[in-house]
Design a protein around this motif. Structure first.
Motif, PDB file in Angstrom:
ATOM      1  N   VAL A  90       8.326  -8.349  -0.805  1.00 31.89           N
ATOM      2  CA  VAL A  90       8.546  -7.176   0.043  1.00 31.89           C
ATOM      3  C   VAL A  90       9.839  -6.474  -0.369  1.00 31.89           C
ATOM      4  CG1 VAL A  90       9.063  -6.407   2.401  1.00 31.89           C
ATOM      5  CG2 VAL A  90       7.192  -7.995   1.992  1.00 31.89           C
ATOM      6  N   ALA A  91      10.881  -7.234  -0.625  1.00 31.10           N
ATOM      7  CA  ALA A  91      12.152  -6.632  -1.057  1.00 31.10           C
ATOM      8  C   ALA A  91      11.962  -5.899  -2.388  1.00 31.10           C
ATOM      9  CB  ALA A  91      13.225  -7.700  -1.177  1.00 31.10           C
ATOM     10  N   PHE A  92      11.209  -6.488  -3.283  1.00 30.43           N
ATOM     11  CA  PHE A  92      10.938  -5.871  -4.579  1.00 30.43           C
ATOM     12  C   PHE A  92      10.190  -4.547  -4.413  1.00 30.43           C
ATOM     13  CE2 PHE A  92       8.082  -5.388  -8.267  1.00 30.43           C
ATOM     14  CZ  PHE A  92       9.030  -5.319  -9.286  1.00 30.43           C
ATOM     15  N   LEU A  93       9.167  -4.556  -3.569  1.00 28.04           N
ATOM     16  CA  LEU A  93       8.391  -3.334  -3.334  1.00 28.04           C
ATOM     17  C   LEU A  93       9.251  -2.245  -2.707  1.00 28.04           C
ATOM     18  CD1 LEU A  93       5.188  -5.065  -2.018  1.00 28.04           C
ATOM     19  CD2 LEU A  93       5.286  -3.588  -4.031  1.00 28.04           C
ATOM     20  N   ALA A  94      10.126  -2.621  -1.797  1.00 29.35           N
ATOM     21  CA  ALA A  94      10.972  -1.647  -1.121  1.00 29.35           C
ATOM     22  C   ALA A  94      12.029  -1.060  -2.049  1.00 29.35           C
ATOM     23  CB  ALA A  94      11.643  -2.282   0.090  1.00 29.35           C
ATOM     24  N   ALA A  95      12.350  -1.771  -3.114  1.00 33.11           N
ATOM     25  CA  ALA A  95      13.361  -1.281  -4.043  1.00 33.11           C
ATOM     26  C   ALA A  95      12.902  -0.001  -4.738  1.00 33.11           C
ATOM     27  CB  ALA A  95      13.696  -2.352  -5.074  1.00 33.11           C
ATOM     28  N   GLY A  96      11.601   0.145  -4.891  1.00 43.26           N
ATOM     29  CA  GLY A  96      11.064   1.391  -5.415  1.00 43.26           C
ATOM     30  C   GLY A  96      11.101   1.528  -6.918  1.00 43.26           C
ATOM     31  N   ALA A 126       0.834  -1.202   0.000  1.00 44.64           N
ATOM     32  CA  ALA A 126       0.000   0.000   0.000  1.00 44.64           C
ATOM     33  C   ALA A 126       0.873   1.258   0.000  1.00 44.64           C
ATOM     34  CB  ALA A 126      -0.935  -0.003   1.200  1.00 44.64           C
ATOM     35  N   ALA A 127       1.908   1.264   0.816  1.00 41.76           N
ATOM     36  CA  ALA A 127       2.801   2.428   0.869  1.00 41.76           C
ATOM     37  C   ALA A 127       3.535   2.606  -0.458  1.00 41.76           C
ATOM     38  CB  ALA A 127       3.792   2.282   2.024  1.00 41.76           C
ATOM     39  N   ALA A 128       4.078   1.513  -0.984  1.00 32.53           N
ATOM     40  CA  ALA A 128       4.847   1.602  -2.230  1.00 32.53           C
ATOM     41  C   ALA A 128       3.973   2.035  -3.403  1.00 32.53           C
ATOM     42  CB  ALA A 128       5.509   0.261  -2.525  1.00 32.53           C
ATOM     43  N   LEU A 129       2.798   1.418  -3.540  1.00 31.68           N
ATOM     44  CA  LEU A 129       1.938   1.731  -4.678  1.00 31.68           C
ATOM     45  C   LEU A 129       1.307   3.115  -4.579  1.00 31.68           C
ATOM     46  CD1 LEU A 129       0.324  -1.766  -5.272  1.00 31.68           C
ATOM     47  CD2 LEU A 129       2.020  -0.596  -6.692  1.00 31.68           C
ATOM     48  N   SER A 130       1.195   3.644  -3.372  1.00 33.01           N
ATOM     49  CA  SER A 130       0.657   5.000  -3.238  1.00 33.01           C
ATOM     50  C   SER A 130       1.753   6.055  -3.341  1.00 33.01           C
ATOM     51  CB  SER A 130      -0.111   5.153  -1.923  1.00 33.01           C
ATOM     52  OG  SER A 130       0.786   5.044  -0.835  1.00 33.01           O
ATOM     53  N   GLY A 131       2.991   5.609  -3.525  1.00 34.43           N
ATOM     54  CA  GLY A 131       4.092   6.548  -3.742  1.00 34.43           C
ATOM     55  C   GLY A 131       4.860   6.936  -2.496  1.00 34.43           C
ATOM     56  N   ASP A 132       4.537   6.364  -1.362  1.00 31.76           N
ATOM     57  CA  ASP A 132       5.238   6.691  -0.117  1.00 31.76           C
ATOM     58  C   ASP A 132       6.388   5.699   0.072  1.00 31.76           C
ATOM     59  OD1 ASP A 132       6.082   7.460   2.376  1.00 31.76           O
ATOM     60  OD2 ASP A 132       4.095   7.385   3.305  1.00 31.76           O
ATOM     61  N   LEU A 133       7.431   5.879  -0.728  1.00 28.94           N
ATOM     62  CA  LEU A 133       8.535   4.934  -0.740  1.00 28.94           C
ATOM     63  C   LEU A 133       9.300   4.920   0.577  1.00 28.94           C
ATOM     64  CD1 LEU A 133       9.872   2.807  -2.418  1.00 28.94           C
ATOM     65  CD2 LEU A 133      11.333   4.557  -3.407  1.00 28.94           C
ATOM     66  N   ASP A 134       9.420   6.065   1.246  1.00 24.41           N
ATOM     67  CA  ASP A 134      10.103   6.083   2.543  1.00 24.41           C
ATOM     68  C   ASP A 134       9.393   5.168   3.537  1.00 24.41           C
ATOM     69  OD1 ASP A 134      12.065   7.824   1.684  1.00 24.41           O
ATOM     70  OD2 ASP A 134      11.029   9.613   2.434  1.00 24.41           O
ATOM     71  N   ARG A 135       8.076   5.272   3.589  1.00 24.49           N
ATOM     72  CA  ARG A 135       7.309   4.408   4.496  1.00 24.49           C
ATOM     73  C   ARG A 135       7.413   2.944   4.065  1.00 24.49           C
ATOM     74  NH1 ARG A 135       3.877   3.892   8.444  1.00 24.49           N
ATOM     75  NH2 ARG A 135       1.997   2.621   8.322  1.00 24.49           N
ATOM     76  N   ALA A 136       7.341   2.696   2.758  1.00 20.63           N
ATOM     77  CA  ALA A 136       7.453   1.323   2.264  1.00 20.63           C
ATOM     78  C   ALA A 136       8.790   0.714   2.685  1.00 20.63           C
ATOM     79  CB  ALA A 136       7.305   1.288   0.746  1.00 20.63           C
ATOM     80  N   LEU A 138      10.711   1.617   5.217  1.00 17.47           N
ATOM     81  CA  LEU A 138      10.736   1.447   6.672  1.00 17.47           C
ATOM     82  C   LEU A 138       9.974   0.175   7.072  1.00 17.47           C
ATOM     83  CD1 LEU A 138      11.415   2.617   9.495  1.00 17.47           C
ATOM     84  CD2 LEU A 138       9.216   3.789   9.381  1.00 17.47           C
ATOM     85  N   LEU A 139       8.777   0.012   6.549  1.00 18.96           N
ATOM     86  CA  LEU A 139       7.980  -1.178   6.845  1.00 18.96           C
ATOM     87  C   LEU A 139       8.659  -2.452   6.330  1.00 18.96           C
ATOM     88  CD1 LEU A 139       4.448   0.242   5.979  1.00 18.96           C
ATOM     89  CD2 LEU A 139       5.349  -0.251   8.271  1.00 18.96           C
ATOM     90  N   ALA A 140       9.277  -2.341   5.155  1.00 15.94           N
ATOM     91  CA  ALA A 140       9.963  -3.499   4.581  1.00 15.94           C
ATOM     92  C   ALA A 140      11.146  -3.929   5.441  1.00 15.94           C
ATOM     93  CB  ALA A 140      10.428  -3.183   3.160  1.00 15.94           C
ATOM     94  N   ARG A 141      11.902  -2.968   5.956  1.00 14.67           N
ATOM     95  CA  ARG A 141      13.029  -3.319   6.827  1.00 14.67           C
ATOM     96  C   ARG A 141      12.558  -4.118   8.033  1.00 14.67           C
ATOM     97  NH1 ARG A 141      15.387   1.672   5.384  1.00 14.67           N
ATOM     98  NH2 ARG A 141      14.275   2.747   7.029  1.00 14.67           N
ATOM     99  N   GLU A 142      11.466  -3.670   8.636  1.00 15.78           N
ATOM    100  CA  GLU A 142      10.916  -4.384   9.793  1.00 15.78           C
ATOM    101  C   GLU A 142      10.505  -5.807   9.399  1.00 15.78           C
ATOM    102  OE1 GLU A 142       6.915  -4.119  12.454  1.00 15.78           O
ATOM    103  OE2 GLU A 142       7.958  -2.235  12.120  1.00 15.78           O
ATOM    104  N   HIS A 143       9.814  -5.928   8.286  1.00 16.26           N
ATOM    105  CA  HIS A 143       9.352  -7.233   7.825  1.00 16.26           C
ATOM    106  C   HIS A 143      10.533  -8.140   7.477  1.00 16.26           C
ATOM    107  CE1 HIS A 143       6.779 -10.183   5.789  1.00 16.26           C
ATOM    108  NE2 HIS A 143       7.753 -10.237   4.895  1.00 16.26           N
ATOM    109  N   LEU A 144      11.485  -7.614   6.713  1.00 15.90           N
ATOM    110  CA  LEU A 144      12.597  -8.435   6.236  1.00 15.90           C
ATOM    111  C   LEU A 144      13.549  -8.847   7.352  1.00 15.90           C
ATOM    112  CD1 LEU A 144      13.248  -6.596   2.871  1.00 15.90           C
ATOM    113  CD2 LEU A 144      12.290  -8.901   3.179  1.00 15.90           C
TER     114      LEU A 144
END
Length: 108
Positions: free
Chosen positions: A95-101, A68-78, A80-86
């Motif tokens: 998740v890694a793919f989405l966080a790559a931006g 949701a964060a990545a697709l809405s353009g909030d890459l910083d949040r994506a 941050l959330l990805a780091r926690e998940h990973l």
């Protein structure tokens, strides 16, 4: 059927895998399939709403939040959330793919 290989192929840019995910999405109850399909669907918010509704465990809910964060353009949040998940689930390619931006190749 395990969808991990299909998602890996879609993330790598395989158009057939992307099309298969789009075909699976209308009836899927797998959050990863719905998130992966959302990457190439203009109606991605509806797919993420469905993914959120079927996400029963923490890793799935985190996946949906990252998407949701990545697709809405909030890459910083994506990221941050990805780091926690990973940190807990380092093998989650989606998740890694989405966080790559936006530097990543578009799977469409």
């Amino acid at each position: 059927m395990t969808t991990d290989p299909l998602i890996r192929r879609a993330v790598a840019g395989d158009a057939d895998a992307v099309a298969t995910l789009a075909d699976l999405a209308p009836t899927s109850r797998d959050p990863a399939v719905l998130v992966a399909a959302a990457l190439s669907d203009p109606d991605w918010p509806a797919l993420l709403d469905r993914a959120r509704a079927v996400a029963v465990d923490r890793p799935d809910r985190q996946l949906v939040a990252v998407a949701a964060a990545a697709l809405s353009g909030d890459l910083d949040r994506a990221r941050l959330l990805a780091r926690e998940h990973l940190a807990e689930h380092p093998d989650t390619l989606l998740v890694a793919f989405l966080a790559a931006g936006p530097d990543q190749e578009d799977p469409r």
